[in-house]
Design a protein around this motif. Structure first.
Motif: not given
Length: 79
Positions: A20-25, A27-29, A31-35
């Protein structure tokens, strides 16, 4: 740069919220983990540099040649 595939076990509710957070931003989940991991390792690098500086400053004594006048402090900005 070489990348490695990693398999993680994460609770369903955490994955759902991360998606959900990734979609709001926008991006992908993935990419969230990589970041997150990039930020985490960068923070550790900063902490090690700070520790080295503290150790260096504890060994050395630094004193200003001052006192400085206002004109001397801002001389470089006018050049």
């Amino acid at each position: 740069m070489c990348s490695v595939n990693v398999t993680l076990s994460i609770e369903d509710r955490v994955v759902a919220e991360a998606r959900r957070i990734a979609a709001v931003r926008g991006t992908s989940m993935n990419q969230l983990v990589r970041d997150f991991l990039n930020d985490l390792t960068r923070q550790q690098d900063v902490e090690s540099v700070v520790a080295e500086l503290k150790e260096f400053w504890a060994k050395e004594s630094f004193r200003s040649e001052g006192p400085w006048t206002r004109e001397e402090l801002y001389d470089d900005e006018r050049s």
